[in-house]
Design an enzyme around this catalytic site. Structure first.
Site, mmCIF file in Angstrom:
data_model
loop_
_atom_site.group_PDB
_atom_site.id
_atom_site.type_symbol
_atom_site.label_atom_id
_atom_site.label_comp_id
_atom_site.label_asym_id
_atom_site.label_seq_id
_atom_site.Cartn_x
_atom_site.Cartn_y
_atom_site.Cartn_z
ATOM 1 N N ASP A 306 0.765 -1.305 0.184
ATOM 2 C CA ASP A 306 0.080 0.118 -0.080
ATOM 3 C C ASP A 306 0.864 1.234 -0.097
ATOM 4 O OD1 ASP A 306 -2.525 1.662 0.336
ATOM 5 O OD2 ASP A 306 -1.890 1.878 2.494
ATOM 6 N N THR A 308 0.594 4.487 0.999
ATOM 7 C CA THR A 308 0.745 5.438 2.111
ATOM 8 C C THR A 308 1.085 4.734 3.289
ATOM 9 O OG1 THR A 308 -1.184 6.972 1.448
ATOM 10 C CG2 THR A 308 -0.419 7.255 3.470
ATOM 11 N N ASP A 532 -1.678 -0.461 6.279
ATOM 12 C CA ASP A 532 -1.942 0.200 7.699
ATOM 13 C C ASP A 532 -3.234 0.561 7.893
ATOM 14 O OD1 ASP A 532 -2.098 2.293 5.852
ATOM 15 O OD2 ASP A 532 -0.768 3.592 7.218
#
Length: 777
Positions: A306, A308, A532
């Site tokens: 991912d 970010t 996250d």
């Protein structure tokens, strides 16, 4: 869906429970104690190391040997007991360290008590507590919604369906589900063991522990041996007894055979290696939720990232404001209003808050919570106008050519573009916010290392694919134009071809992330997923191995195999290497354990046919097993060895084990025949046989120890000196004839000189003629 218990009384949202009420709940056992722990309890570790099939066989053999009165043959229990102690100690040490680290990662929730908000651990919640829930939180227990600000949940862990479910006041929520949008306050109605998920787990039985590939292979070997040991042992005993009529001698010979077939340290060594891996990771502030995941991570050939929080730091900054029908300050004020009413705390919301502007004065009629599916949030004003903020591609219906060009150019420059619109009878674009994210400093070197290790990197992100591609280039992930906008992909699209063609997937919905990973797995890949946020949870659950960056979403952390408490993605290098060290070292030393298994089975069958007793006794093998297998393997299992696993466990093991076993078989049969012809005593022939096993053991040990660095040379040198001492002074303790008996010196010298050439010859012959033609998969 099963109905949960409704509360008898409704706790005040403003006051919550009082201290007296909480104490009463605790005394009545109405606490939210979690039954599922991150590590096994001490008694389970001791039981798993102690109560095994082979330990039971060893116990039976020990009882039979004790009955014969030949107590020195009980020495074989020394390595067995040492393995149990060392294995238990290593696992308990790893458990203690992991548990200490895991305390830092214990989920905490905001509750209202005595009219005050306070943050407490999940275990300290009690029935009827009022708990605040925000996007990304898992439900700590069953309850009902008492207040909702656009709460939406995902109950896939319970129902198997990934659909988003909107929750309003008085709706039920279940432990194990998680919030994907909005905020709420819930009143807990069933906590701890009484929650729906706990009852469901109890009904279907204890959760099955995942088994690593190594353990599966070893367990298959053990299963085969289980069906082999008992019948061969019984046949050998009765054949020997009918031949010599001596029960004690037959028991001792059979015991030596059976003990030789048992690779008693192999299972233990694998468990210890995995436990030590968990311990080493915990020292780097990495929580390991599953020992088998350490090995799985080392076998990952495709890593999905991912953007970010993984490639970037996640610290967003509004770099530029583009207003179309109002001033920049007014546009920022509307953005601030949306953040305020939705009560979002994600990175984008924090970036807007950092603008330090006063929110607009619009009165709010209804809140539109942010959702990873819709990619926007907002509110409806009292005049029924909708103010929304989100991804331009999702919310702007008919963008002008100028707007499209602006968005495209900003994306190419690596900005995340946020559009702000007003909708009533028509849609009006109020403006754009250009947000930047900084690439982690160590990201280029980390991704370069992973790429050089043969790991294919793919990025699956909810952001614009052009933006993601730009950030990927900054991080050293070479993708060029190899990206796709998943918002333009039809529902019936074949993902199996997409994952082969593209490296970067932008505008991906959470359900699509999981589908993409499933397609990679269908293509034969072992897939790891890092994330996250709550939008990564479904993909993390689908992946073979998942890594969560701590601090953003408790749902993501609860779904992950590893949690990076240090929030440092560069730890991936250490994690990968630790897994490879475990696999490579266990594969390397496993051959030493299986040498005696192979030759013991073959020799047992040979002497059953021949009708004579087994050529040596258990006590005589004790120093050999300890010095050529037991001690060296525990030392070598901790060596650094970070090469990519070849996935050839059986071939790697048999390349050493089979030639060694054949050499032993040839030597021992020859010694037995010569001994019979020249009327050597049993002590003489058995000592020669055991000496041979030791010398061949050192040939194998030297082979697997390459490269022979200084500490390995010292280890082998000390071991060999102790080996010679055992054969000089080992008469009383082990029943070995001294090699200083000059009547047999020439035979010992001959064995020593012939062993290495014969061993290398057998490796060469088997390697070229046999191993190269066998499909070991």
């Amino acid at each position: 869906m099963v109905k949960i218990k409704r509360p008898q009384t409704y706790t005040s949202l403003d006051e919550g429970l009082t201290d007296r009420q909480v104490d009463a709940k605790v005394q009545n056992g109405l606490t939210n104690v979690q039954t599922k722990k991150l590590s096994r309890p001490v008694y389970r570790i001791l039981a798993d190391n102690l109560f095994t099939l082979f330990n039971f066989l060893n116990l039976v053999i020990a009882i039979l040997i004790f009955w014969t009165g030949s107590y020195r043959n009980l020495f074989f229990l020394g390595p067995v007991i040492a393995n149990i102690i060392i294995g238990s100690y290593q696992e308990i040490r790893a458990k203690v360290t992991v548990d200490k680290i895991s305390l830092v990662n214990t989920q905490h929730f905001t509750v209202t008590r005595n009219g005050q908000d306070e943050t407490i651990a999940i275990d300290d919640l009690v029935e009827d507590d009022i708990v605040a829930i925000k996007r990304g939180d898992t439900m700590p227990a069953d309850g009902i919604v008492r207040y909702s600000n656009g709460l939406q949940t995902n109950e896939s862990s319970i129902t198997g369906e990934a659909d988003t479910i909107s929750k309003t006041i008085d709706d039920e929520v279940f432990s194990g589900s998680f919030a994907v949008a909005g905020q709420a306050k819930i009143q807990l109605t069933q906590v701890g063991k009484e929650s729906f998920v706990s009852k469901l787990s109890s009904a279907v039985g204890r959760e099955k522990r995942s088994v690593s590939v190594l353990m599966k292979i070893i367990n298959n070997i053990i299963k085969i041996l289980t069906y082999t040991i008992i019948p061969i042992g019984l046949l050998l005993f009765f054949r020997s007894f009918l031949k010599n009529g001596d029960v004690s001698q037959s028991i001792l010979g059979t015991s030596a055979s059976v003990i030789g077939m048992i690779p008693e340290g192999l299972v233990l060594l694998t468990s210890v290696a995995l436990a030590t891996g968990a311990y080493n990771l915990s020292r780097k502030r990495i929580v390991v939720r599953s020992l088998s995941a350490i090995e799985t991570l080392a076998r990952v050939d495709t890593l999905c990232l991912d953007k970010t929080g993984t490639i970037t730091t996640g610290k967003l900054t509004v770099k530029k404001t583009i207003a179309y029908s109002m001033s920049e300050k007014q546009l920022q004020a509307i953005a601030q209003k949306i953040v305020d009413v939705t009560q979002e705390t994600n990175a984008t919301a924090l970036a807007i808050k950092n603008l330090n502007v006063e929110a607009s004065k619009h009165d709010t009629k209804e809140v539109i919570p942010f959702s990873s599916e819709t990619k926007y949030s907002g509110f409806i004003a009292t005049d029924d106008s909708r103010y929304i903020m989100g991804a331009p591609e999702f919310i702007i219906k008919n963008p002008t050519e100028e707007v499209t060009k602006t968005i495209q150019q900003a994306a190419e420059n690596g900005f995340r573009v946020i559009a702000i619109l007003k909708e009533n009878s028509t849609q009006t674009l109020l403006g754009l916010l250009l947000i930047s994210d900084e690439v982690r400093k160590q990201a280029p070197s980390t991704f370069s290392y992973l790429k050089n290790q043969g790991i294919d990197l793919k990025i699956i992100s909810g952001d614009n694919p052009v933006t993601v591609a730009n950030v990927a280039a900054q991080a050293g992930i070479d993708s060029g134009k190899n990206y796709i906008d998943m918002s333009s992909v039809k529902d019936d699209q074949d993902y199996h071809e997409l994952v082969k063609k593209y490296k970067i997937f932008g505008r991906v919905r959470p359900s699509q992330k999981a589908d993409l990973i499933k397609a990679m797995q269908d293509n034969g890949l072992t897939v790891g997923m890092t994330g996250d946020g709550v939008n990564d949870v479904l993909a993390m659950r689908q992946s073979d191995c998942s890594i969560a960056i701590a601090g953003e979403s408790e749902a993501a952390e609860a779904s992950a195999d590893f949690v990076l408490l240090n929030r440092n993605f560069d730890s991936m290098i250490f994690m990968l290497n630790e897994g490879r060290r475990v696999i490579n070292n266990v594969e390397r030393v496993a051959s030493l354990f299986l040498i005696k298994t192979i030759y013991s089975v073959v020799l047992s069958i040979f002497f059953i046919i021949l009708g004579t007793g087994y050529p040596f006794q258990p006590s005589q093998l004790t120093p050999i097993n300890a010095l050529t297998v037991g001690i060296p393997t525990f030392i070598l299992a901790l060596e650094p060895n970070y090469t990519p696993p070849a996935g050839r466990f059986m071939r790697n093991v048999m390349e050493i084990a089979l030639p060694s076993a054949i050499c032993n078989i040839i030597f021992i049969i020859a010694i037995s025949m010569i001994g019979n012809r020249l009327n050597y005593s049993f002590t003489a022939t058995s000592t020669l046989s055991v000496f041979t096993i030791g010398i061949i053991g050192y040939c194998a040990l030297i082979s697997i120890s390459n490269p022979l660095i200084t500490r390995k040379k010292v280890m082998i040198g000390i071991s060999f000196v102790l080996f010679l001492i055992s054969f000089i002074f080992g008469n009383k303790p082990f029943g070995l004839q001294s090699i200083l008996n000059w009547n047999y010196t020439y035979i010992y010298v001959a064995i020593f000189l012939i062993a290495w050439p014969l061993f290398m010859f057998m490796r060469e012959v088997l390697g070229r003629r046999v191993f190269s033609k066998i499909n070991w998969k």
